[in-house]
Design a protein around this motif. Sequence first.
Motif, PDB file in Angstrom:
ATOM      1  N   ASP A  75       0.844  -1.192   0.000  1.00 40.82           N
ATOM      2  CA  ASP A  75       0.000   0.000   0.000  1.00 40.82           C
ATOM      3  C   ASP A  75       0.882   1.245   0.000  1.00 40.82           C
ATOM      4  O   ASP A  75       1.964   1.260   0.580  1.00 40.82           O
ATOM      5  N   VAL A  76       0.388   2.271  -0.667  1.00 39.11           N
ATOM      6  CA  VAL A  76       1.051   3.564  -0.662  1.00 39.11           C
ATOM      7  C   VAL A  76      -0.030   4.605  -0.339  1.00 39.11           C
ATOM      8  O   VAL A  76      -1.148   4.526  -0.849  1.00 39.11           O
ATOM      9  N   ALA A  77       0.291   5.534   0.530  1.00 33.29           N
ATOM     10  CA  ALA A  77      -0.661   6.573   0.909  1.00 33.29           C
ATOM     11  C   ALA A  77      -0.855   7.550  -0.251  1.00 33.29           C
ATOM     12  O   ALA A  77       0.076   7.786  -1.028  1.00 33.29           O
ATOM     13  N   PRO A  78      -2.036   8.130  -0.361  1.00 34.92           N
ATOM     14  CA  PRO A  78      -2.272   9.099  -1.433  1.00 34.92           C
ATOM     15  C   PRO A  78      -1.275  10.250  -1.414  1.00 34.92           C
ATOM     16  O   PRO A  78      -0.836  10.714  -2.464  1.00 34.92           O
TER      17      PRO A  78
ATOM     18  N   LEU B  65       1.106  11.502  -4.579  1.00 33.52           N
ATOM     19  CA  LEU B  65       1.158  12.882  -5.068  1.00 33.52           C
ATOM     20  C   LEU B  65       2.579  13.435  -4.999  1.00 33.52           C
ATOM     21  O   LEU B  65       3.011  14.144  -5.915  1.00 33.52           O
ATOM     22  N   ALA B  66       3.314  13.094  -3.950  1.00 37.35           N
ATOM     23  CA  ALA B  66       4.709  13.544  -3.832  1.00 37.35           C
ATOM     24  C   ALA B  66       5.578  12.916  -4.915  1.00 37.35           C
ATOM     25  O   ALA B  66       6.431  13.583  -5.511  1.00 37.35           O
ATOM     26  N   ILE B  67       5.372  11.626  -5.180  1.00 43.07           N
ATOM     27  CA  ILE B  67       6.115  10.929  -6.240  1.00 43.07           C
ATOM     28  C   ILE B  67       5.850  11.595  -7.589  1.00 43.07           C
ATOM     29  O   ILE B  67       6.766  11.829  -8.379  1.00 43.07           O
ATOM     30  N   MET B  68       4.577  11.913  -7.837  1.00 42.69           N
ATOM     31  CA  MET B  68       4.220  12.582  -9.091  1.00 42.69           C
ATOM     32  C   MET B  68       4.844  13.966  -9.168  1.00 42.69           C
ATOM     33  O   MET B  68       5.364  14.353 -10.221  1.00 42.69           O
ATOM     34  N   GLU B  69       4.798  14.706  -8.072  1.00 43.31           N
ATOM     35  CA  GLU B  69       5.348  16.060  -8.049  1.00 43.31           C
ATOM     36  C   GLU B  69       6.850  16.051  -8.327  1.00 43.31           C
ATOM     37  O   GLU B  69       7.367  16.936  -8.997  1.00 43.31           O
TER      38      GLU B  69
ATOM     39  N   GLY C  36      -7.107   4.126  -0.127  1.00 48.16           N
ATOM     40  CA  GLY C  36      -8.114   5.181  -0.107  1.00 48.16           C
ATOM     41  C   GLY C  36      -8.507   5.683  -1.481  1.00 48.16           C
ATOM     42  O   GLY C  36      -9.513   6.373  -1.631  1.00 48.16           O
ATOM     43  N   GLY C  37      -7.706   5.368  -2.484  1.00 46.74           N
ATOM     44  CA  GLY C  37      -8.019   5.686  -3.872  1.00 46.74           C
ATOM     45  C   GLY C  37      -8.234   7.156  -4.182  1.00 46.74           C
ATOM     46  O   GLY C  37      -7.757   8.048  -3.482  1.00 46.74           O
ATOM     47  N   MET C  38      -8.984   7.378  -5.260  1.00 47.40           N
ATOM     48  CA  MET C  38      -9.229   8.744  -5.720  1.00 47.40           C
ATOM     49  C   MET C  38     -10.052   9.544  -4.721  1.00 47.40           C
ATOM     50  O   MET C  38      -9.917  10.768  -4.661  1.00 47.40           O
TER      51      MET C  38
ATOM     52  N   LEU D  88      -7.677  15.280  -0.232  1.00 44.88           N
ATOM     53  CA  LEU D  88      -6.448  16.053  -0.020  1.00 44.88           C
ATOM     54  C   LEU D  88      -6.452  17.344  -0.827  1.00 44.88           C
ATOM     55  O   LEU D  88      -5.819  18.326  -0.447  1.00 44.88           O
ATOM     56  N   ARG D  89      -7.146  17.313  -1.944  1.00 50.33           N
ATOM     57  CA  ARG D  89      -7.210  18.470  -2.841  1.00 50.33           C
ATOM     58  C   ARG D  89      -8.510  19.273  -2.663  1.00 50.33           C
ATOM     59  O   ARG D  89      -8.848  20.073  -3.519  1.00 50.33           O
TER      60      ARG D  89
END
Length: 108
Positions: free
Chosen positions: A6-9, A13-17, A94-96, A102-103
Amino acid sequence: MTKWQDVAPEQLLAIMERGEADASQIIDVRETYEWDYYHLDRTTLIPMNTIPGRLDELPSNKPLYIVCAHGVRSEAVCRYLEGQGYSGLHNVSGGMAAIASLRNFQYD
């Protein structure tokens, strides 16, 4: 021992950023109508039921981040891909819905 985790949302987002994963590595397994309602840029839509016929689109030599609405379908896809020999799999917990929260977007 599982080959996925599992990876937290927030982590996704940090990986993408940081540019550590491209669209070929972030797979949204929801249905098209869910994608149309809300999705992340730089991700790839491959609905869950089409995964078996689209394995050639998934890189086997890079980490994969699987996301759905709440984390249930994405976990099932991680289990399936694990059975197909994939490793480096990450289920976005937690998915989308969690990402949207968060957004400050009301997902559901």
